[in-house]
Motif scaffolding. Structure first.
Motif, short mmCIF file in Angstrom:
data_model
loop_
_atom_site.label_atom_id
_atom_site.label_comp_id
_atom_site.label_asym_id
_atom_site.label_seq_id
_atom_site.Cartn_x
_atom_site.Cartn_y
_atom_site.Cartn_z
N GLY A 183 7.26 17.79 -23.34
CA GLY A 183 6.38 16.92 -24.12
C GLY A 183 5.13 16.51 -23.38
N THR A 184 5.29 16.07 -22.13
CA THR A 184 4.13 15.65 -21.34
C THR A 184 3.24 16.84 -21.04
N ALA A 185 3.85 17.95 -20.64
CA ALA A 185 3.08 19.15 -20.32
C ALA A 185 2.32 19.65 -21.55
N LYS A 186 2.95 19.59 -22.72
CA LYS A 186 2.30 20.03 -23.96
C LYS A 186 1.09 19.15 -24.26
N ALA A 187 1.24 17.84 -24.08
CA ALA A 187 0.13 16.92 -24.34
C ALA A 187 -1.03 17.17 -23.38
N VAL A 188 -0.72 17.41 -22.12
CA VAL A 188 -1.76 17.68 -21.12
C VAL A 188 -2.47 19.00 -21.43
N LEU A 189 -1.70 20.03 -21.76
CA LEU A 189 -2.29 21.34 -22.08
C LEU A 189 -3.20 21.23 -23.30
N GLU A 190 -2.75 20.55 -24.33
CA GLU A 190 -3.56 20.41 -25.53
C GLU A 190 -4.84 19.62 -25.24
N TYR A 191 -4.74 18.57 -24.46
CA TYR A 191 -5.92 17.78 -24.11
C TYR A 191 -6.93 18.62 -23.33
N LEU A 192 -6.47 19.35 -22.31
CA LEU A 192 -7.38 20.17 -21.50
C LEU A 192 -8.07 21.22 -22.36
N ALA A 193 -7.30 21.90 -23.20
CA ALA A 193 -7.87 22.96 -24.03
C ALA A 193 -8.91 22.39 -25.00
N ARG A 194 -8.63 21.25 -25.59
CA ARG A 194 -9.58 20.64 -26.54
C ARG A 194 -10.89 20.26 -25.87
N GLN A 195 -10.85 19.93 -24.59
CA GLN A 195 -12.06 19.55 -23.87
C GLN A 195 -12.91 20.77 -23.50
N ILE A 196 -12.31 21.93 -23.40
CA ILE A 196 -13.01 23.14 -22.95
C ILE A 196 -13.64 23.92 -24.10
N VAL A 197 -12.95 24.01 -25.22
CA VAL A 197 -13.37 24.90 -26.30
C VAL A 197 -14.47 24.31 -27.18
N THR B 266 -10.19 29.56 -14.72
CA THR B 266 -9.95 28.41 -15.59
C THR B 266 -8.51 28.42 -16.06
N ALA B 267 -7.99 29.59 -16.44
CA ALA B 267 -6.60 29.69 -16.88
C ALA B 267 -5.65 29.29 -15.76
N GLN B 268 -5.93 29.71 -14.53
CA GLN B 268 -5.09 29.33 -13.39
C GLN B 268 -5.09 27.83 -13.19
N ALA B 269 -6.26 27.21 -13.31
CA ALA B 269 -6.36 25.76 -13.14
C ALA B 269 -5.60 25.03 -14.24
N ILE B 270 -5.72 25.50 -15.48
CA ILE B 270 -5.00 24.89 -16.59
C ILE B 270 -3.49 24.99 -16.35
N ARG B 271 -3.04 26.16 -15.92
CA ARG B 271 -1.61 26.34 -15.65
C ARG B 271 -1.13 25.42 -14.53
N ALA B 272 -1.94 25.27 -13.48
CA ALA B 272 -1.54 24.44 -12.34
C ALA B 272 -1.42 22.97 -12.76
N VAL B 273 -2.38 22.48 -13.51
CA VAL B 273 -2.34 21.07 -13.95
C VAL B 273 -1.17 20.85 -14.91
N THR B 274 -0.93 21.80 -15.79
CA THR B 274 0.17 21.67 -16.75
C THR B 274 1.51 21.69 -16.02
N ARG B 275 1.65 22.58 -15.03
CA ARG B 275 2.89 22.62 -14.24
C ARG B 275 3.12 21.32 -13.48
N ALA B 276 2.03 20.73 -12.96
CA ALA B 276 2.14 19.46 -12.24
C ALA B 276 2.59 18.34 -13.18
#
Length: 90
Positions: A11-25, A65-75
Motif C-alpha cells: 500500500g505505501t509503495a503503491k502510493a509512493v509510486l503513483e505520486y512520483l509518476a504523477r509528478q513526472i508525466v 529515471t526508472a531506476q530512481a523510481i524503483r529505488a524510492v519505491t523499494r525504500a
C-alpha cells in the motif's frame, strides 16, 4: 500469516509510486498502478501504466529515471517490511 493491522500489501509503495509518476508525466490522470500479490511473504509486484507519450519520460535517459523510481519505491516498501518489484508497462 495475516497482517494484524489489516494493511493492504504494498500500500505505501503503491502510493509512493503513483505520486512520483504523477509528478513526472504530462498526463497525470492517465497514471495507474496495478498491484499483484501472491501473499505468504512473496514480493509484491507493482505495474505502472502511463499514457503512451509519457513512457519515455518515466523511463528517462538510459533508464536512470526508472531506476530512481524503483529505488524510492523499494525504500518505501522496506519501511513496511515488504519487498516490491516495479514494472513499467509499455
Amino acid at each position: 500469516m495475516s497482517d494484524p493491522f489489516n494493511r493492504v500489501p504494498g500500500g505505501t509503495a503503491k502510493a509512493v509510486l503513483e505520486y512520483l509518476a504523477r509528478q513526472i508525466v504530462d498526463e497525470p490522470d492517465a497514471v495507474g498502478v496495478e498491484t499483484t500479490s501472491a501473499g505468504n511473504g512473496q514480493p509484491v509486484r507493482l505495474r505502472l501504466e502511463v499514457a503512451p507519450d509519457d513512457v519515455g519520460r518515466v523511463i528517462g535517459r538510459r533508464g536512470r529515471t526508472a531506476q530512481a523510481i524503483r529505488a524510492v519505491t523499494r525504500a518505501a516498501a522496506a519501511r513496511d517490511g515488504e519487498e516490491v518489484f516495479v514494472d513499467i508497462a509499455d
